[in-house]
Design a protein around this motif. Structure first.
Motif, PDB file in Angstrom:
ATOM      1  N   GLN A 146       0.813  -1.220   0.000  1.00 18.55           N
ATOM      2  CA  GLN A 146       0.000   0.000   0.000  1.00 18.55           C
ATOM      3  C   GLN A 146       0.847   1.271   0.000  1.00 18.55           C
ATOM      4  OE1 GLN A 146      -0.144  -2.303   2.458  1.00 18.55           O
ATOM      5  NE2 GLN A 146      -0.224  -1.357   4.472  1.00 18.55           N
ATOM      6  N   PHE A 147       2.146   1.178   0.302  1.00 18.98           N
ATOM      7  CA  PHE A 147       3.002   2.359   0.335  1.00 18.98           C
ATOM      8  C   PHE A 147       3.767   2.582  -0.969  1.00 18.98           C
ATOM      9  CE2 PHE A 147       3.227   1.313   5.047  1.00 18.98           C
ATOM     10  CZ  PHE A 147       2.175   2.149   5.349  1.00 18.98           C
ATOM     11  N   ILE A 148       3.751   1.620  -1.875  1.00 20.33           N
ATOM     12  CA  ILE A 148       4.540   1.727  -3.099  1.00 20.33           C
ATOM     13  C   ILE A 148       4.114   2.936  -3.926  1.00 20.33           C
ATOM     14  CG2 ILE A 148       5.047   0.603  -5.310  1.00 20.33           C
ATOM     15  CD1 ILE A 148       5.065  -2.039  -3.799  1.00 20.33           C
ATOM     16  N   TYR A 149       2.804   3.189  -4.052  1.00 25.58           N
ATOM     17  CA  TYR A 149       2.332   4.344  -4.826  1.00 25.58           C
ATOM     18  C   TYR A 149       2.895   5.637  -4.239  1.00 25.58           C
ATOM     19  CZ  TYR A 149      -0.639   8.055  -6.533  1.00 25.58           C
ATOM     20  OH  TYR A 149      -1.086   9.232  -7.069  1.00 25.58           O
ATOM     21  N   HIS A 150       2.887   5.764  -2.922  1.00 20.71           N
ATOM     22  CA  HIS A 150       3.355   6.993  -2.275  1.00 20.71           C
ATOM     23  C   HIS A 150       4.862   7.188  -2.456  1.00 20.71           C
ATOM     24  CE1 HIS A 150      -0.570   7.540  -0.531  1.00 20.71           C
ATOM     25  NE2 HIS A 150      -0.523   6.309  -0.051  1.00 20.71           N
ATOM     26  N   ILE A 151       5.613   6.107  -2.432  1.00 20.61           N
ATOM     27  CA  ILE A 151       7.059   6.208  -2.637  1.00 20.61           C
ATOM     28  C   ILE A 151       7.356   6.605  -4.080  1.00 20.61           C
ATOM     29  CG2 ILE A 151       9.215   4.890  -2.683  1.00 20.61           C
ATOM     30  CD1 ILE A 151       8.037   3.304  -0.305  1.00 20.61           C
ATOM     31  N   LEU A 152       6.645   6.019  -5.030  1.00 17.91           N
ATOM     32  CA  LEU A 152       6.820   6.399  -6.439  1.00 17.91           C
ATOM     33  C   LEU A 152       6.475   7.878  -6.635  1.00 17.91           C
ATOM     34  CD1 LEU A 152       5.314   3.278  -8.234  1.00 17.91           C
ATOM     35  CD2 LEU A 152       7.715   3.939  -8.134  1.00 17.91           C
ATOM     36  N   HIS A 153       5.396   8.326  -6.013  1.00 22.15           N
ATOM     37  CA  HIS A 153       4.977   9.736  -6.124  1.00 22.15           C
ATOM     38  C   HIS A 153       6.027  10.657  -5.505  1.00 22.15           C
ATOM     39  CE1 HIS A 153       2.257  13.078  -6.534  1.00 22.15           C
ATOM     40  NE2 HIS A 153       2.428  13.356  -5.250  1.00 22.15           N
ATOM     41  N   LEU A 154       6.614  10.258  -4.375  1.00 19.54           N
ATOM     42  CA  LEU A 154       7.631  11.063  -3.705  1.00 19.54           C
ATOM     43  C   LEU A 154       8.847  11.265  -4.598  1.00 19.54           C
ATOM     44  CD1 LEU A 154       8.662  12.383  -1.027  1.00 19.54           C
ATOM     45  CD2 LEU A 154       9.612  10.143  -0.467  1.00 19.54           C
ATOM     46  N   TYR A 155       9.228  10.240  -5.357  1.00 18.58           N
ATOM     47  CA  TYR A 155      10.387  10.329  -6.242  1.00 18.58           C
ATOM     48  C   TYR A 155      10.020  10.777  -7.647  1.00 18.58           C
ATOM     49  CZ  TYR A 155      13.656   8.522  -2.858  1.00 18.58           C
ATOM     50  OH  TYR A 155      14.462   8.391  -1.759  1.00 18.58           O
ATOM     51  N   GLY A 156       8.765  11.164  -7.879  1.00 19.67           N
ATOM     52  CA  GLY A 156       8.361  11.694  -9.174  1.00 19.67           C
ATOM     53  C   GLY A 156       8.343  10.667 -10.280  1.00 19.67           C
ATOM     54  N   VAL A 157       8.122   9.415  -9.946  1.00 17.84           N
ATOM     55  CA  VAL A 157       8.107   8.332 -10.922  1.00 17.84           C
ATOM     56  C   VAL A 157       6.655   7.951 -11.191  1.00 17.84           C
ATOM     57  CG1 VAL A 157       8.884   5.973 -11.371  1.00 17.84           C
ATOM     58  CG2 VAL A 157      10.327   7.515 -10.070  1.00 17.84           C
ATOM     59  N   ALA A 158       6.312   7.657 -12.435  1.00 22.69           N
ATOM     60  CA  ALA A 158       4.953   7.281 -12.799  1.00 22.69           C
ATOM     61  C   ALA A 158       4.566   5.972 -12.104  1.00 22.69           C
ATOM     62  CB  ALA A 158       4.840   7.118 -14.310  1.00 22.69           C
ATOM     63  N   ALA A 159       3.273   5.827 -11.825  1.00 20.86           N
ATOM     64  CA  ALA A 159       2.793   4.645 -11.111  1.00 20.86           C
ATOM     65  C   ALA A 159       2.997   3.365 -11.904  1.00 20.86           C
ATOM     66  CB  ALA A 159       1.325   4.822 -10.764  1.00 20.86           C
ATOM     67  N   ASN A 160       3.073   3.450 -13.220  1.00 21.14           N
ATOM     68  CA  ASN A 160       3.274   2.255 -14.045  1.00 21.14           C
ATOM     69  C   ASN A 160       4.757   2.036 -14.363  1.00 21.14           C
ATOM     70  OD1 ASN A 160       3.660   4.375 -15.751  1.00 21.14           O
ATOM     71  ND2 ASN A 160       2.185   3.723 -17.287  1.00 21.14           N
ATOM     72  N   HIS A 161       5.633   2.679 -13.629  1.00 22.55           N
ATOM     73  CA  HIS A 161       7.084   2.556 -13.802  1.00 22.55           C
ATOM     74  C   HIS A 161       7.515   1.136 -13.440  1.00 22.55           C
ATOM     75  CE1 HIS A 161      11.103   4.221 -14.158  1.00 22.55           C
ATOM     76  NE2 HIS A 161      11.433   3.673 -12.997  1.00 22.55           N
ATOM     77  N   THR A 162       8.285   0.486 -14.302  1.00 25.50           N
ATOM     78  CA  THR A 162       8.625  -0.919 -14.072  1.00 25.50           C
ATOM     79  C   THR A 162      10.049  -1.141 -13.570  1.00 25.50           C
ATOM     80  OG1 THR A 162       9.229  -1.133 -16.396  1.00 25.50           O
ATOM     81  CG2 THR A 162       6.984  -1.744 -15.777  1.00 25.50           C
ATOM     82  N   SER A 163      10.941  -0.186 -13.724  1.00 25.44           N
ATOM     83  CA  SER A 163      12.305  -0.402 -13.250  1.00 25.44           C
ATOM     84  C   SER A 163      12.444   0.047 -11.798  1.00 25.44           C
ATOM     85  CB  SER A 163      13.305   0.342 -14.137  1.00 25.44           C
ATOM     86  OG  SER A 163      13.076   1.718 -14.074  1.00 25.44           O
ATOM     87  N   GLU A 164      13.547  -0.313 -11.185  1.00 25.12           N
ATOM     88  CA  GLU A 164      13.772   0.009  -9.781  1.00 25.12           C
ATOM     89  C   GLU A 164      14.077   1.489  -9.590  1.00 25.12           C
ATOM     90  OE1 GLU A 164      16.812  -2.443  -8.181  1.00 25.12           O
ATOM     91  OE2 GLU A 164      15.781  -4.293  -8.678  1.00 25.12           O
TER      92      GLU A 164
END
Length: 68
Positions: free
Chosen positions: A6-24
């Motif tokens: 449940q926190f993955i979306y928030h971490i991606l948003h914090l780093y400015g990465v799209a939610a469908n981003h597949t790389s690390e």
């Protein structure tokens, strides 16, 4: 230990990465691509943490439920 799903979306948003981003996410921005694909989070606000403990000196400083 990993990251809760449940926190993955928030971490991606914090780093400015799209939610469908597949790389690390490169948290240390070591690779040159990381600087272009993600942004560094900026500190915002302050936090103060306090922990109050009660110890009984008559019982060898064992933790106890005391009154404040």
């Amino acid at each position: 230990m990993g990251i809760f799903r449940q926190f993955i979306y928030h971490i991606l948003h914090l780093y400015g990465v799209a939610a469908n981003h597949t790389s690390e996410i490169d948290f240390d921005t070591v690779t040159p691509d990381a600087i272009q694909l993600q942004c560094l989070p900026r500190p915002k606000g302050h936090v103060t943490a306090v922990r109050i403990t009660a110890k009984n000196p008559d019982a060898g400083l064992k933790p106890s439920s005391g009154s404040l």
